[in-house]
Write a protein that holds these residues in place. Structure first.
Motif, PDB file in Angstrom:
ATOM      1  N   GLY A 163       0.669  -1.153   0.032  1.00 25.56           N
ATOM      2  CA  GLY A 163       0.033   0.114   0.127  1.00 25.56           C
ATOM      3  C   GLY A 163       0.949   1.507   0.111  1.00 25.56           C
ATOM      4  O   GLY A 163       0.585   2.097  -0.941  1.00 25.56           O
ATOM      5  N   ASN A 266       9.529  -6.000   3.945  1.00 22.60           N
ATOM      6  CA  ASN A 266      10.430  -6.628   3.077  1.00 22.60           C
ATOM      7  C   ASN A 266      11.890  -6.320   3.169  1.00 22.60           C
ATOM      8  O   ASN A 266      12.570  -6.663   2.426  1.00 22.60           O
ATOM      9  N   LEU A 267      12.234  -5.328   4.466  1.00 22.17           N
ATOM     10  CA  LEU A 267      13.472  -5.311   4.834  1.00 22.17           C
ATOM     11  C   LEU A 267      14.270  -4.286   4.304  1.00 22.17           C
ATOM     12  O   LEU A 267      15.459  -4.208   4.521  1.00 22.17           O
ATOM     13  N   GLY A 268      13.678  -3.371   3.214  1.00 21.19           N
ATOM     14  CA  GLY A 268      14.567  -2.404   2.540  1.00 21.19           C
ATOM     15  C   GLY A 268      14.886  -1.256   3.685  1.00 21.19           C
ATOM     16  O   GLY A 268      16.147  -0.682   3.369  1.00 21.19           O
ATOM     17  N   ALA A 326       0.729  -3.283   6.357  1.00 25.16           N
ATOM     18  CA  ALA A 326       1.828  -2.948   5.488  1.00 25.16           C
ATOM     19  C   ALA A 326       2.939  -3.873   5.765  1.00 25.16           C
ATOM     20  O   ALA A 326       3.887  -4.077   4.803  1.00 25.16           O
ATOM     21  N   ILE A 329       4.188  -9.746   4.937  1.00 28.33           N
ATOM     22  CA  ILE A 329       5.239 -10.083   3.944  1.00 28.33           C
ATOM     23  C   ILE A 329       5.906 -11.276   4.475  1.00 28.33           C
ATOM     24  O   ILE A 329       6.487 -11.454   5.518  1.00 28.33           O
ATOM     25  N   GLU A 372       0.462   4.259  11.886  1.00 24.25           N
ATOM     26  CA  GLU A 372      -0.231   2.980  11.367  1.00 24.25           C
ATOM     27  C   GLU A 372       0.077   1.977  12.223  1.00 24.25           C
ATOM     28  O   GLU A 372       1.324   1.822  12.825  1.00 24.25           O
ATOM     29  N   THR A 402       6.891   4.481  10.676  1.00 26.58           N
ATOM     30  CA  THR A 402       7.003   4.632   9.353  1.00 26.58           C
ATOM     31  C   THR A 402       5.835   5.046   8.729  1.00 26.58           C
ATOM     32  O   THR A 402       5.953   5.594   7.317  1.00 26.58           O
TER      33      THR A 402
HETATM   34  N1  F0G Z   1       5.985   0.258   8.042  1.00 28.79           N
HETATM   35  C1  F0G Z   1       5.324   0.556   6.846  1.00 28.79           C
HETATM   36  C2  F0G Z   1       4.087   1.656   7.243  1.00 28.79           C
HETATM   37  C3  F0G Z   1       5.330   0.134   5.632  1.00 28.79           C
HETATM   38  O1  F0G Z   1       4.598   0.457   4.707  1.00 28.79           O
HETATM   39  C4  F0G Z   1       6.380  -0.923   5.291  1.00 28.79           C
HETATM   40  C5  F0G Z   1       6.401  -1.503   4.080  1.00 28.79           C
HETATM   41  C6  F0G Z   1       7.293  -1.299   6.512  1.00 28.79           C
HETATM   42  C7  F0G Z   1       6.923  -0.448   7.848  1.00 28.79           C
HETATM   43  C8  F0G Z   1       8.271  -2.131   6.228  1.00 28.79           C
HETATM   44  O2  F0G Z   1       9.259  -1.571   5.423  1.00 28.79           O
HETATM   45  O3  F0G Z   1       9.583  -3.305   3.757  1.00 28.79           O
HETATM   46  O4  F0G Z   1      11.283  -1.670   4.162  1.00 28.79           O
HETATM   47  O5  F0G Z   1      10.869  -3.430   5.799  1.00 28.79           O
HETATM   48  N2  F0G Z   1       5.840  -1.426   3.258  1.00 28.79           N
HETATM   49  C9  F0G Z   1       5.851  -1.845   1.651  1.00 28.79           C
HETATM   50  C10 F0G Z   1       5.072  -1.258   0.634  1.00 28.79           C
HETATM   51  C11 F0G Z   1       6.283  -3.134   1.708  1.00 28.79           C
HETATM   52  O6  F0G Z   1       4.609  -1.815  -0.511  1.00 28.79           O
HETATM   53  O7  F0G Z   1       4.500  -0.287   1.079  1.00 28.79           O
HETATM   54  P1  F0G Z   1      10.407  -2.657   4.827  1.00 28.79           P
END
Ligand code: F0G
Length: 467
Positions: A163, A266-268, A326, A329, A372, A402
Motif C-alpha cells: 500500500g 520487505n527489509l529495505g 503494511a 510479507i 499506522e 514509518t
Molecule cells: N512500515 C510501513 C508503514 C510500511 O509500509 C512498510 C513496508 C514497512 C514498515 C516495512 O518496511 O519493507 O522496508 O521492511 N511497506 C511496503 C509497501 C512493503 O509496499 O508499502 P520494509
C-alpha cells in the motif's frame, strides 16, 4: 525579487559529480549499470550503490554537517528536500532538472512523554516518517528512484506493494510526468493507501494473491516489458531512505542514540538505515554505531525465524498473516542486507503479537501523534527488549514510525469499537486492551446528554482530565 521558480533553480541546486556504481552484496562485483531486475549478472544477488567519492579524504564530515544545516534556510529546490539536502552521500543525477521531489524528509523527531513514563526510558524519541508528503517513509526513497527512472527515459514505473509504496510511487510518477503500474494483493491493503494510488492516476491492479505473489510477478514483468521497477530491490530507493538516519543524527546533534528500532517487512528500510549508519561511522560523522533492531509481527516473522532457525544463513519464508497489513510479507527481498545490518550493528530481531501491536498503537495515539499499525511494532518491540535486558532504561532509544495514523482508519475504528479481534485467536486476550479504547458515543442531540457524557468521562478517567 527573483520569482519562486527562479529561486528554486537558484545557486543551491548544484549536484556532485556522477561517480556512483553498483556493487553486488553477494560476490562483490562492481558495475556501472544495472539490469532491469537490479540483480547481479554474475550471481543473481541484490545490488547496492556505492561511490568512490564517499571516502574520508574527499568528504570533510565537519564541513558537511554545517553545509547540510545551512541548506535548511535555503529556498533552492534541492535544499528544500530533506533528502537532496544530503546529496553528497547520494548517487548524483546528471542534472538538477531531472530531480522529482515533493519536498520529502525533514520529518519531526518527537519525545514520547507518556511512553517514556510507562517504560522508564527517559530519552525515548519517535522519528515520524509518517509526516512525509504521502504519509510514509517511502517518499524519501521514491524521490531518488523516480529521479533515476525519469533520467533513464522510462515512460512507465511499477511496484508491488502492501500500500504505501504504491501511494508514494503513484505520486512521484505523476509529479515526474511518468505513468505508474501498481500491483497490490486484493483485499489486503487499506483503502486509504489504495485511494492515494487511484487519485494520482496509477493503473491499479488488485491481484488475487499476497504481496509476495505480487512481487514475484513484478520481477518477471520487468524482464519482459519496458517498465522501471520501484520496489526496494531498486537500490536507488535505499539510497534515499538512508537520509532518515542522516537527518536523525543531525537532530540529535550527531550524538548517536544507543538503539534505533524499526519495523521489518520487505527489509529495505532496515537495510537502508544500516547502510547509512555504517557509512557515517566510516566517514567520521559519528564516533560509534547505534544498535539497529528490527521488529516484525508474529504472523509475518520471516527474519526472526531466519535468525533463530538458520543463523541468518538462508531465508526461512513464512505464510504471512497480520492486521498490520503494511508488513504482511513472508518472503522479504532484502533479508540478506538486513542480516548484515543486524550483525554489523549488534541489533536484535524480535516479534510481537497482534494485541501488543494494537496496544502500542493506541499508546502512540494518546501521545498526540499516532501512527499506522506496522509502525507501532517498534514500541511493542521496545517493551520486549526491555524485559529481555537488551535495552536498558538509561539508554537513548529512537523508534522509527514509518506511516501516518490516517493510513489505516479501519484498524483504528475496529480497535476502538472493540471488534478488531472478534472471532480471532486473540479475542480473550484482547479484553485487557479495554482501557486503551476510546469508542465514539452516539447520543440524542441534547445538552443534557452531552453534559452527562462529559461527567461520565471525567469519572472514569479523572487523572487524565487533570493532567
Ligand atoms: N512500515 C510501513 C508503514 C510500511 O509500509 C512498510 C513496508 C514497512 C514498515 C516495512 O518496511 O519493507 O522496508 O521492511 N511497506 C511496503 C509497501 C512493503 O509496499 O508499502 P520494509
Amino acid at each position: 525579487m527573483p520569482s519562486a521558480a527562479a529561486s528554486e533553480r537558484g545557486s543551491g541546486s548544484t549536484l556532485p559529480q556522477v561517480t556512483y556504481c553498483f556493487r553486488c552484496i553477494g560476490c562483490g562485483s562492481v558495475t556501472h549499470s544495472a539490469a532491469q531486475d537490479f540483480r547481479c549478472a554474475q550471481c543473481g544477488n541484490l545490488l547496492e550503490i556505492t561511490d568512490p567519492a564517499w571516502n574520508s579524504s574527499s568528504l570533510d564530515a565537519a564541513a558537511l554537517k554545517s553545509v547540510w544545516r545551512d541548506r535548511r534556510a535555503s529556498n533552492a529546490m534541492l535544499d528544500r528536500s530533506g533528502v537532496w539536502r544530503f546529496r553528497e552521500l547520494l548517487p548524483a543525477p546528471a542534472s538538477p532538472q531531472q530531480v522529482v521531489t515533493l519536498r520529502e524528509g525533514n520529518t519531526p523527531l518527537y519525545e514520547l512523554p507518556q511512553a517514556s513514563h510507562s517504560t522508564g526510558v527517559v530519552r525515548l524519541y519517535a522519528k515520524h516518517q509518517g509526516m512525509n508528503p504521502t504519509g510514509s517513509f517511502k517518499d524519501t526513497g521514491m524521490t531518488v528512484a523516480a529521479t533515476f527512472a525519469r533520467q533513464a527515459g522510462y515512460h512507465w514505473v511499477a511496484c508491488a506493494s502492501t500500500g504505501n509504496t504504491s501511494a508514494s510511487m503513484a505520486a512521484y510518477a505523476a509529479r515526474g510526468g511518468m505513468r505508474s503500474l501498481v500491483l497490490v494483493p486484493d483485499g489486503k491493503i487499506s483503502w486509504s493507501k489504495l485511494s492515494q494510488a487511484l487519485d494520482h492516476g496509477a493503473l491499479t491492479c488488485q491481484l488475487r494473491t499476497d504481496f509476495d505473489g505480487c512481487l514475484r510477478l513484478l520481477q518477471q514483468l520487468v524482464l519482459r516489458a519496458p517498465v522501471y521497477q520501484l520496489n526496494s530491490i531498486n537500490p536507488f530507493r535505499l539510497e534515499g531512505q538512508k537520509t532518515l538516519a542522516l537527518e536523525l543524527l543531525e537532530q540529535l546533534d550527531w550524538q548517536p542514540p544507543d538503539h534505533i528500532i524499526v519495523p521489518g517487512g520487505n527489509l529495505g528500510n532496515s537495510s537502508a538505515i544500516g547502510k547509512a549508519l555504517l557509512e557515517m561511522r566510516d566517514l567520521g560523522f559519528i564516533p560509534r554505531l547505534p544498535k539497529l533492531s528490527v521488529i516484525q509481527a508474529e504472523g509475518a516473522n520471516a527474519l526472526v525465524r531466519t535468525m533463530r532457525e538458520a543463523g541468518g544463513k538462508r531465508l526461512v519464508s513464512v505464510q504471512a498473516e497480520t492486521r498490520a497489513t503494511a508488513i504482511r510479507i513472508g518472503n522479504p527481498a532484502s533479508w540478506e542486507k538486513a542480516v548484515k545490518v543486524l550483525e554489523a550493528t549488534g541489533g536484535a530481531c524480535e516479534q510481537v503479537s497482534e494485541p501488543e501491536i494494537a496496544q502500542a498503537k493506541a499508546e502512540i495515539g494518546v501521545e498526540g501523534i499516532g501512527c499506522e499499525p506496522a509502525s507501532a511494532v517498534t514500541l511493542a518491540g521496545l517493551k520486549k527488549l526491555l524485559r529481555q535486558g537488551f535495552v536498558i532504561r538509561e539508554e537513548t532509544v529512537v523508534l522509527i514510525l514509518t506511516g501516518n495514523l490516517l493510513k489505516d482508519p479501519d484498524f483504528t475504528m475496529d480497535f476502538h469499537r472493540g471488534s478488531l479481534f472478534q472471532g480471532t485467536a486473540h479475542e480473550s486476550e484482547s479484553t485487557q486492551l479495554k482501557r486503551f479504547r476510546h469508542p465514539p458515543v452516539v447520543l440524542d442531540a441534547t445538552l443534557d446528554a452531552v453534559i452527562q457524557a462529559l461527567e461520565q468521562a471525567e469519572k472514569s478517567d479523572p487523572a487524565h482530565s487533570n493532567a
